[in-house]
Design a protein around this motif. Structure first.
Motif, PDB file in Angstrom:
ATOM      1  N   ASP A 228       0.808  -1.215   0.000  1.00  0.00           N
ATOM      2  CA  ASP A 228       0.000   0.000   0.000  1.00  0.00           C
ATOM      3  C   ASP A 228       0.843   1.267   0.000  1.00  0.00           C
ATOM      4  O   ASP A 228       0.517   2.246  -0.691  1.00  0.00           O
ATOM      5  CB  ASP A 228      -0.985  -0.001   1.169  1.00  0.00           C
ATOM      6  CG  ASP A 228      -0.313  -0.071   2.541  1.00  0.00           C
ATOM      7  OD1 ASP A 228       0.919  -0.264   2.598  1.00  0.00           O
ATOM      8  OD2 ASP A 228      -1.034   0.044   3.552  1.00  0.00           O
ATOM      9  N   ARG A 229       1.960   1.275   0.759  1.00  0.00           N
ATOM     10  CA  ARG A 229       2.810   2.470   0.784  1.00  0.00           C
ATOM     11  C   ARG A 229       3.466   2.685  -0.578  1.00  0.00           C
ATOM     12  O   ARG A 229       3.635   3.817  -1.039  1.00  0.00           O
ATOM     13  CB  ARG A 229       3.876   2.345   1.869  1.00  0.00           C
ATOM     14  CG  ARG A 229       3.340   2.245   3.265  1.00  0.00           C
ATOM     15  CD  ARG A 229       2.562   3.502   3.668  1.00  0.00           C
ATOM     16  NE  ARG A 229       2.200   3.476   5.060  1.00  0.00           N
ATOM     17  CZ  ARG A 229       1.108   2.895   5.554  1.00  0.00           C
ATOM     18  NH1 ARG A 229       0.255   2.294   4.736  1.00  0.00           N
ATOM     19  NH2 ARG A 229       0.831   2.922   6.841  1.00  0.00           N
ATOM     20  N   THR A 230       3.836   1.598  -1.216  1.00  0.00           N
ATOM     21  CA  THR A 230       4.447   1.676  -2.548  1.00  0.00           C
ATOM     22  C   THR A 230       3.451   2.213  -3.561  1.00  0.00           C
ATOM     23  O   THR A 230       3.782   3.088  -4.369  1.00  0.00           O
ATOM     24  CB  THR A 230       4.948   0.285  -2.984  1.00  0.00           C
ATOM     25  OG1 THR A 230       5.905  -0.193  -2.038  1.00  0.00           O
ATOM     26  CG2 THR A 230       5.565   0.331  -4.370  1.00  0.00           C
ATOM     27  N   ASP A 231       2.233   1.705  -3.516  1.00  0.00           N
ATOM     28  CA  ASP A 231       1.196   2.152  -4.454  1.00  0.00           C
ATOM     29  C   ASP A 231       0.879   3.626  -4.252  1.00  0.00           C
ATOM     30  O   ASP A 231       0.679   4.364  -5.223  1.00  0.00           O
ATOM     31  CB  ASP A 231      -0.075   1.317  -4.278  1.00  0.00           C
ATOM     32  CG  ASP A 231       0.079  -0.100  -4.830  1.00  0.00           C
ATOM     33  OD1 ASP A 231       0.976  -0.302  -5.678  1.00  0.00           O
ATOM     34  OD2 ASP A 231      -0.689  -0.983  -4.425  1.00  0.00           O
ATOM     35  N   GLU A 232       0.815   4.061  -2.998  1.00  0.00           N
ATOM     36  CA  GLU A 232       0.516   5.468  -2.710  1.00  0.00           C
ATOM     37  C   GLU A 232       1.581   6.390  -3.302  1.00  0.00           C
ATOM     38  O   GLU A 232       1.266   7.401  -3.937  1.00  0.00           O
ATOM     39  CB  GLU A 232       0.437   5.686  -1.193  1.00  0.00           C
ATOM     40  CG  GLU A 232      -0.798   5.104  -0.543  1.00  0.00           C
ATOM     41  CD  GLU A 232      -0.728   5.160   0.973  1.00  0.00           C
ATOM     42  OE1 GLU A 232       0.199   5.825   1.505  1.00  0.00           O
ATOM     43  OE2 GLU A 232      -1.580   4.545   1.630  1.00  0.00           O
ATOM     44  N   ALA A 233       2.835   6.041  -3.084  1.00  0.00           N
ATOM     45  CA  ALA A 233       3.937   6.874  -3.587  1.00  0.00           C
ATOM     46  C   ALA A 233       3.964   6.863  -5.118  1.00  0.00           C
ATOM     47  O   ALA A 233       4.184   7.903  -5.755  1.00  0.00           O
ATOM     48  CB  ALA A 233       5.269   6.361  -3.033  1.00  0.00           C
ATOM     49  N   PHE A 234       3.740   5.704  -5.690  1.00  0.00           N
ATOM     50  CA  PHE A 234       3.741   5.577  -7.156  1.00  0.00           C
ATOM     51  C   PHE A 234       2.632   6.418  -7.783  1.00  0.00           C
ATOM     52  O   PHE A 234       2.875   7.168  -8.733  1.00  0.00           O
ATOM     53  CB  PHE A 234       3.572   4.101  -7.547  1.00  0.00           C
ATOM     54  CG  PHE A 234       3.246   3.902  -8.998  1.00  0.00           C
ATOM     55  CD1 PHE A 234       4.188   4.142  -9.983  1.00  0.00           C
ATOM     56  CD2 PHE A 234       1.975   3.473  -9.380  1.00  0.00           C
ATOM     57  CE1 PHE A 234       3.876   3.968 -11.327  1.00  0.00           C
ATOM     58  CE2 PHE A 234       1.665   3.296 -10.714  1.00  0.00           C
ATOM     59  CZ  PHE A 234       2.612   3.540 -11.687  1.00  0.00           C
ATOM     60  N   LYS A 235       1.431   6.307  -7.230  1.00  0.00           N
ATOM     61  CA  LYS A 235       0.296   7.046  -7.793  1.00  0.00           C
ATOM     62  C   LYS A 235       0.486   8.547  -7.664  1.00  0.00           C
ATOM     63  O   LYS A 235       0.094   9.317  -8.543  1.00  0.00           O
ATOM     64  CB  LYS A 235      -0.998   6.616  -7.093  1.00  0.00           C
ATOM     65  CG  LYS A 235      -1.457   5.212  -7.479  1.00  0.00           C
ATOM     66  CD  LYS A 235      -2.677   4.781  -6.674  1.00  0.00           C
ATOM     67  CE  LYS A 235      -3.074   3.351  -7.032  1.00  0.00           C
ATOM     68  NZ  LYS A 235      -4.211   2.873  -6.185  1.00  0.00           N
ATOM     69  N   ARG A 236       1.082   8.968  -6.554  1.00  0.00           N
ATOM     70  CA  ARG A 236       1.304  10.396  -6.332  1.00  0.00           C
ATOM     71  C   ARG A 236       2.186  10.990  -7.432  1.00  0.00           C
ATOM     72  O   ARG A 236       1.944  12.087  -7.922  1.00  0.00           O
ATOM     73  CB  ARG A 236       1.936  10.612  -4.960  1.00  0.00           C
ATOM     74  CG  ARG A 236       2.050  12.068  -4.559  1.00  0.00           C
ATOM     75  CD  ARG A 236       2.294  12.220  -3.069  1.00  0.00           C
ATOM     76  NE  ARG A 236       3.426  11.450  -2.592  1.00  0.00           N
ATOM     77  CZ  ARG A 236       3.328  10.397  -1.779  1.00  0.00           C
ATOM     78  NH1 ARG A 236       2.156   9.984  -1.355  1.00  0.00           N
ATOM     79  NH2 ARG A 236       4.409   9.747  -1.383  1.00  0.00           N
ATOM     80  N   ILE A 237       3.232  10.247  -7.819  1.00  0.00           N
ATOM     81  CA  ILE A 237       4.145  10.735  -8.862  1.00  0.00           C
ATOM     82  C   ILE A 237       3.577  10.456 -10.248  1.00  0.00           C
ATOM     83  O   ILE A 237       3.671  11.291 -11.154  1.00  0.00           O
ATOM     84  CB  ILE A 237       5.532  10.075  -8.730  1.00  0.00           C
ATOM     85  CG1 ILE A 237       6.141  10.390  -7.361  1.00  0.00           C
ATOM     86  CG2 ILE A 237       6.464  10.536  -9.848  1.00  0.00           C
ATOM     87  CD1 ILE A 237       6.333  11.867  -7.077  1.00  0.00           C
ATOM     88  N   ALA A 238       2.958   9.294 -10.417  1.00  0.00           N
ATOM     89  CA  ALA A 238       2.434   8.895 -11.733  1.00  0.00           C
ATOM     90  C   ALA A 238       1.326   9.808 -12.214  1.00  0.00           C
ATOM     91  O   ALA A 238       1.094   9.935 -13.420  1.00  0.00           O
ATOM     92  CB  ALA A 238       1.932   7.457 -11.686  1.00  0.00           C
TER      93      ALA A 238
END
Length: 298
Positions: A228-238
């Protein structure tokens, strides 16, 4: 090509990544894809090159025996530690391989390791210095001074690695600190390693120790969904325009590659058939020409 369209991955980098994924122990295509997908999200969300993201993930995999399917847990650990310390994901992935092997052998979990490095940076140390300090603190327990061995005996610590594995690195150091009546100077003499002091302090006292425990608990929290932390960071930049532009560009390249591959499958056989037909048509002409040359020379 799917990676290229989804993440905006450079084809050459992606190919190198898959090679490293296989070399790191991803034994099948599904494992390689899982590792690459996590690495891409770690790279984009953490603002670092793909090769460095892969290097950090595979270093932890190799030391702790994690599978490709567990790389989301590793990636989450990097993001959590970076968010709570004075460090970043790129620096953590670069440094983790310098201490992960000895940490695993001594019984220090990945969550403890990455959290301890981050906690030390809260005291003003750079990530590389913090990593050196944590490694020194671990080695101090594995090869104790005579004075520290005496304390082990008094605390009935027969196997320090077993103690660390069961109770944690911080708990062992807190017991030692308590034994010397919370005297930092006495603790420093017991440890006998100047480089280790920053890590020992971070693990045992004040806000750094509190932050360390919060990080460990959050990384190991079984109630949250892994990744979940990885997905959050990825979506924020993506979701940023520049990243969308990059993805669009690579998606177009991937689509053109698909089209060219399809075209080659159709065009090459067609050209081969045309060449064969032309050869058949010209064969009588070539024969007549050869006969005329023979007649002229006779």
């Amino acid at each position: 090509l799917q990676m290229q369209a989804t993440f905006g991955a450079n084809p050459t980098e992606a190919a190198k990544g898959f090679y490293e994924a296989i070399a790191s122990g991803a034994t099948n295509a599904a494992g390689s894809i899982e590792l690459m997908a996590t690495a891409q999200k770690l790279a984009i969300g953490g603002l670092l090159p793909l090769d460095k993201a892969l290097s950090g993930l595979t270093a932890v995999m190799a030391s702790y025996g994690y599978t490709a399917e567990q790389t989301k847990f590793i990636s989450d650990g990097f993001f959590i530690a970076a968010a709570k310390g004075k460090t970043n994901v790129e620096e953590l992935t670069q440094e983790i391989g310098n201490v992960s092997s000895i940490a695993q052998q001594s019984g220090v979990s990945f969550a403890e390791l990455v959290s301890s490095i981050s906690a030390v940076t809260l005291g003003g140390k750079r990530t590389a210095e913090a990593t050196t300090s944590v490694r020194s603190a671990i080695n101090a327990l594995l090869t104790p001074t005579e004075q520290l061995q005496y304390v082990f005996d008094q605390l009935n610590i027969k196997s320090v690695t077993q103690e660390i594995r069961q109770r944690g690195l911080a708990a062992v150091y807190k017991d030692i600190y308590k034994y010397v009546n919370n005297n930092a100077e006495a603790l420093s003499k017991l440890v006998g390693r100047v480089e280790a002091i920053s890590a020992v302090v971070a693990l045992t006292t004040g806000k750094q120790a509190d932050a360390y425990q919060l990080m460990v608990d959050e990384i190991n929290n079984g109630n949250r969904q892994m990744g979940d932390r990885t997905d959050e960071a990825f979506k924020r930049i993506a979701d940023t325009s520049s990243e969308n532009l990059k993805k669009a560009k690579e998606s177009i390249v991937a689509s053109l590659t698909d089209i060219s591959q399809i075209a080659m499958k159709v065009v090459v056989p067609a050209l081969t058939a045309i060449a064969a037909a032309i050869k058949t048509i010209l064969q009588p002409v070539v024969y007549v020409t050869d006969q005329m040359e023979k007649f002229a020379n006779s």
